[in-house]
Write a protein that holds these residues in place. Sequence first.
Motif, PDB file in Angstrom:
ATOM      1  N   PRO A 380     -47.029 -29.191  -2.940  1.00 49.59           N
ATOM      2  CA  PRO A 380     -45.782 -29.119  -2.168  1.00 49.59           C
ATOM      3  C   PRO A 380     -44.603 -28.576  -2.967  1.00 49.59           C
ATOM      4  CG  PRO A 380     -46.904 -31.185  -1.768  1.00 49.59           C
ATOM      5  CD  PRO A 380     -47.639 -30.527  -2.894  1.00 49.59           C
ATOM      6  N   SER A 381     -44.544 -28.880  -4.259  1.00 44.55           N
ATOM      7  CA  SER A 381     -43.405 -28.415  -5.068  1.00 44.55           C
ATOM      8  C   SER A 381     -43.842 -27.775  -6.377  1.00 44.55           C
ATOM      9  CB  SER A 381     -42.455 -29.587  -5.347  1.00 44.55           C
ATOM     10  OG  SER A 381     -43.135 -30.623  -6.031  1.00 44.55           O
ATOM     11  N   GLU A 382     -45.121 -27.376  -6.450  1.00 41.62           N
ATOM     12  CA  GLU A 382     -45.638 -26.779  -7.678  1.00 41.62           C
ATOM     13  C   GLU A 382     -46.051 -25.341  -7.401  1.00 41.62           C
ATOM     14  OE1 GLU A 382     -47.220 -29.922  -6.734  1.00 41.62           O
ATOM     15  OE2 GLU A 382     -45.453 -30.777  -7.699  1.00 41.62           O
ATOM     16  N   VAL A 383     -45.374 -24.406  -8.028  1.00 37.46           N
ATOM     17  CA  VAL A 383     -45.637 -22.985  -7.811  1.00 37.46           C
ATOM     18  C   VAL A 383     -45.963 -22.323  -9.137  1.00 37.46           C
ATOM     19  CG1 VAL A 383     -44.701 -20.789  -6.978  1.00 37.46           C
ATOM     20  CG2 VAL A 383     -44.080 -22.925  -5.823  1.00 37.46           C
ATOM     21  N   SER A 384     -47.066 -21.596  -9.155  1.00 36.89           N
ATOM     22  CA  SER A 384     -47.453 -20.830 -10.337  1.00 36.89           C
ATOM     23  C   SER A 384     -47.267 -19.353 -10.034  1.00 36.89           C
ATOM     24  CB  SER A 384     -48.920 -21.111 -10.698  1.00 36.89           C
ATOM     25  OG  SER A 384     -49.331 -20.325 -11.791  1.00 36.89           O
ATOM     26  N   GLN A 385     -46.786 -18.614 -11.026  1.00 39.15           N
ATOM     27  CA  GLN A 385     -46.529 -17.188 -10.848  1.00 39.15           C
ATOM     28  C   GLN A 385     -47.190 -16.437 -11.995  1.00 39.15           C
ATOM     29  OE1 GLN A 385     -42.546 -16.563  -9.618  1.00 39.15           O
ATOM     30  NE2 GLN A 385     -42.596 -14.347  -9.867  1.00 39.15           N
ATOM     31  N   ILE A 386     -48.221 -15.648 -11.691  1.00 42.85           N
ATOM     32  CA  ILE A 386     -49.066 -15.045 -12.717  1.00 42.85           C
ATOM     33  C   ILE A 386     -49.439 -13.623 -12.309  1.00 42.85           C
ATOM     34  CG2 ILE A 386     -51.107 -15.454 -14.174  1.00 42.85           C
ATOM     35  CD1 ILE A 386     -51.427 -18.160 -12.847  1.00 42.85           C
ATOM     36  N   TYR A 387     -49.604 -12.760 -13.289  1.00 40.43           N
ATOM     37  CA  TYR A 387     -50.157 -11.438 -13.034  1.00 40.43           C
ATOM     38  C   TYR A 387     -51.665 -11.572 -12.847  1.00 40.43           C
ATOM     39  CZ  TYR A 387     -45.948  -8.753 -13.928  1.00 40.43           C
ATOM     40  OH  TYR A 387     -44.707  -8.203 -13.838  1.00 40.43           O
ATOM     41  N   VAL A 388     -52.183 -10.951 -11.772  1.00 39.01           N
ATOM     42  CA  VAL A 388     -53.604 -11.046 -11.470  1.00 39.01           C
ATOM     43  C   VAL A 388     -54.148  -9.675 -11.082  1.00 39.01           C
ATOM     44  CG1 VAL A 388     -53.370 -13.442 -10.691  1.00 39.01           C
ATOM     45  CG2 VAL A 388     -53.261 -11.590  -9.014  1.00 39.01           C
ATOM     46  N   LEU A 389     -55.477  -9.590 -11.084  1.00 44.94           N
ATOM     47  CA  LEU A 389     -56.171  -8.337 -10.818  1.00 44.94           C
ATOM     48  C   LEU A 389     -57.363  -8.630  -9.912  1.00 44.94           C
ATOM     49  CD1 LEU A 389     -56.353  -5.260 -12.059  1.00 44.94           C
ATOM     50  CD2 LEU A 389     -58.210  -6.236 -13.391  1.00 44.94           C
ATOM     51  N   ALA A 390     -57.427  -7.963  -8.765  1.00 48.96           N
ATOM     52  CA  ALA A 390     -58.599  -8.098  -7.906  1.00 48.96           C
ATOM     53  C   ALA A 390     -59.724  -7.253  -8.508  1.00 48.96           C
ATOM     54  CB  ALA A 390     -58.277  -7.630  -6.492  1.00 48.96           C
ATOM     55  N   THR A 391     -60.836  -7.900  -8.831  1.00 46.46           N
ATOM     56  CA  THR A 391     -61.914  -7.199  -9.537  1.00 46.46           C
ATOM     57  C   THR A 391     -63.122  -6.896  -8.658  1.00 46.46           C
ATOM     58  OG1 THR A 391     -62.855  -9.323 -10.251  1.00 46.46           O
ATOM     59  CG2 THR A 391     -61.277  -8.238 -11.740  1.00 46.46           C
ATOM     60  N   ARG A 392     -63.287  -7.637  -7.548  1.00 45.90           N
ATOM     61  CA  ARG A 392     -64.464  -7.419  -6.720  1.00 45.90           C
ATOM     62  C   ARG A 392     -64.203  -7.904  -5.307  1.00 45.90           C
ATOM     63  NH1 ARG A 392     -70.025 -10.389  -8.278  1.00 45.90           N
ATOM     64  NH2 ARG A 392     -68.706 -12.182  -7.724  1.00 45.90           N
ATOM     65  N   GLU A 393     -64.762  -7.179  -4.332  1.00 46.12           N
ATOM     66  CA  GLU A 393     -64.654  -7.584  -2.931  1.00 46.12           C
ATOM     67  C   GLU A 393     -66.036  -7.965  -2.425  1.00 46.12           C
ATOM     68  OE1 GLU A 393     -63.266  -5.885   1.462  1.00 46.12           O
ATOM     69  OE2 GLU A 393     -63.330  -4.538  -0.281  1.00 46.12           O
ATOM     70  N   SER A 394     -66.121  -9.132  -1.780  1.00 48.02           N
ATOM     71  CA  SER A 394     -67.361  -9.565  -1.154  1.00 48.02           C
ATOM     72  C   SER A 394     -67.233  -9.405   0.358  1.00 48.02           C
ATOM     73  CB  SER A 394     -67.652 -11.026  -1.511  1.00 48.02           C
ATOM     74  OG  SER A 394     -67.662 -11.211  -2.907  1.00 48.02           O
ATOM     75  N   ALA A 395     -68.168  -9.950   1.071  1.00 52.40           N
ATOM     76  CA  ALA A 395     -68.125  -9.848   2.529  1.00 52.40           C
ATOM     77  C   ALA A 395     -67.007 -10.705   3.105  1.00 52.40           C
ATOM     78  CB  ALA A 395     -69.479 -10.282   3.107  1.00 52.40           C
ATOM     79  N   ASN A 396     -66.567 -10.330   4.296  1.00 54.93           N
ATOM     80  CA  ASN A 396     -65.586 -11.127   5.065  1.00 54.93           C
ATOM     81  C   ASN A 396     -64.244 -11.265   4.367  1.00 54.93           C
ATOM     82  OD1 ASN A 396     -67.572 -11.639   7.074  1.00 54.93           O
ATOM     83  ND2 ASN A 396     -68.417 -13.281   5.786  1.00 54.93           N
ATOM     84  N   GLY A 397     -63.812 -10.240   3.633  1.00 52.79           N
ATOM     85  CA  GLY A 397     -62.478 -10.249   3.034  1.00 52.79           C
ATOM     86  C   GLY A 397     -62.303 -11.227   1.905  1.00 52.79           C
ATOM     87  N   ILE A 398     -63.354 -11.519   1.157  1.00 52.93           N
ATOM     88  CA  ILE A 398     -63.276 -12.432   0.012  1.00 52.93           C
ATOM     89  C   ILE A 398     -63.188 -11.606  -1.263  1.00 52.93           C
ATOM     90  CG2 ILE A 398     -64.518 -14.165  -1.331  1.00 52.93           C
ATOM     91  CD1 ILE A 398     -65.663 -15.205   1.294  1.00 52.93           C
ATOM     92  N   TYR A 399     -62.217 -11.960  -2.112  1.00 50.41           N
ATOM     93  CA  TYR A 399     -61.965 -11.205  -3.340  1.00 50.41           C
ATOM     94  C   TYR A 399     -62.025 -12.120  -4.556  1.00 50.41           C
ATOM     95  CZ  TYR A 399     -60.228  -7.393  -0.393  1.00 50.41           C
ATOM     96  OH  TYR A 399     -60.115  -6.388   0.530  1.00 50.41           O
ATOM     97  N   ASP A 400     -62.546 -11.567  -5.642  1.00 49.55           N
ATOM     98  CA  ASP A 400     -62.505 -12.241  -6.942  1.00 49.55           C
ATOM     99  C   ASP A 400     -61.300 -11.720  -7.707  1.00 49.55           C
ATOM    100  OD1 ASP A 400     -64.877 -13.240  -6.076  1.00 49.55           O
ATOM    101  OD2 ASP A 400     -66.055 -12.612  -7.812  1.00 49.55           O
ATOM    102  N   PHE A 401     -60.503 -12.630  -8.277  1.00 42.15           N
ATOM    103  CA  PHE A 401     -59.313 -12.253  -9.032  1.00 42.15           C
ATOM    104  C   PHE A 401     -59.432 -12.728 -10.477  1.00 42.15           C
ATOM    105  CE2 PHE A 401     -57.708 -11.944  -4.775  1.00 42.15           C
ATOM    106  CZ  PHE A 401     -56.711 -10.971  -4.825  1.00 42.15           C
TER     107      PHE A 401
END
Length: 435
Positions: A380-401
Amino acid sequence: MIRKLVLPVRKLLSGTLRKLFNFLPRERRFAVYRNFVDCDPAPNARLELKIADSKEELEACFTLLHDAYVGSKFMNPDPSGMRVTIYHALPTTTTLCAKYDGEVVGTLSLIRESVLGFPLQRIFDLTALREKKGNIAEVSALAIHRRFRRTGGSILFPLMKFMYEYCTTFFDTRHLVIAVNPSHIEMYESLLFFKRLTQKVVENYDFVNGAPAVGATLDLSTAPEIFRKHYSSKPPKRNLYAFFTEVKLPNIKLPPRRFYTTNDPVLTPELLDHFFNVRTKVFMQLSDRKKKLLHKIYDLPAYRAVLPPIPVENQEAAVNRSHRRFSIRCPAKFLLPVLDETPCRLRLEIFELSRYGFRAHSHESIPLNVWGEAIIQLGPSEVSQIYVLATRESANGIYDFELGEPDLIWRKFVNALYRGSTQADLENATRFMTG
């Protein structure tokens, strides 16, 4: 004989006066500090302020920094005689230097955010600062030559002026952050009006050999008005407002720029090899994960030839699979670099995470192998802000970051997940994140 007697008496008086001074109310102490400002609006022409951009200048900066840090017990002596960190290897880091008669006598580094984050984000939470507009840069690796430390700021203040002008004119920076020893924090608070990130002192900061540290920040957009209020009525050598905002120092040599860029990378493949492979073992001592991130930063063949080798993919995949994964349900926003002048904001729903990555579902197509900024609602009050990279796409719009360098909130959250085996364990472990 008289000299031998005088020195101990001076030390005793100095120590006694310092203790008495510390009993003064905070604002009185700060006012006294400001009365000792000595910012000469016309420094000696023998002083030059510039970006360290040659092997000789960088080596002199790293040597000066090493001697200062060893003398303060912030590091153990290194065989190279230099203090060089992985952050010095980044194209988003700029090292400033002050030269007197051609000799480097002062230095500091400005570290812009990259996939490796900031040194201090390992111990200080930057969430509240990230919610404000403007880029952040960490001021780090400050050192002044021994013979100029008692000259009333003849090197320190011009170097700070150079930092201020460079950040506001060239480096596209609004917020400065620092992590300093508790014994030095009042100088930054009283003279430059830094505000603490938290009132707590981190007792063991591994970046400076386990010394304690205090985090603080300065908003450069509001600093001029604060400086005007406290300094504008003072004489020229005490007037930091005029010194920072009005005075033009011919000693400062700002870098020539053909294009509207915000960074000034100076490290050629040869310089990277010299400082991080030959003179020191910085590259060799990196974790496999940081080696991989470094390869993503420097993706040109000439640079990759001098970077530390990374494990072959099948070995790395085996390592990654061994990481524990946790089931979660966290909404997130993924901000990509500006494309065709239209900001790209994509919504994610993260359903699984590990220490250095996560899996998420998206209704929109996400480009692979493009770094972007993820704003992740962990609670509810904890926010993380990070640089990320999508590396792979699976079926049904699922991504590995894949994550860049995690911030403090993410690190503590994942560490709590690793330690806890029940919901009560997790509640106790994450209690630090509230209040």
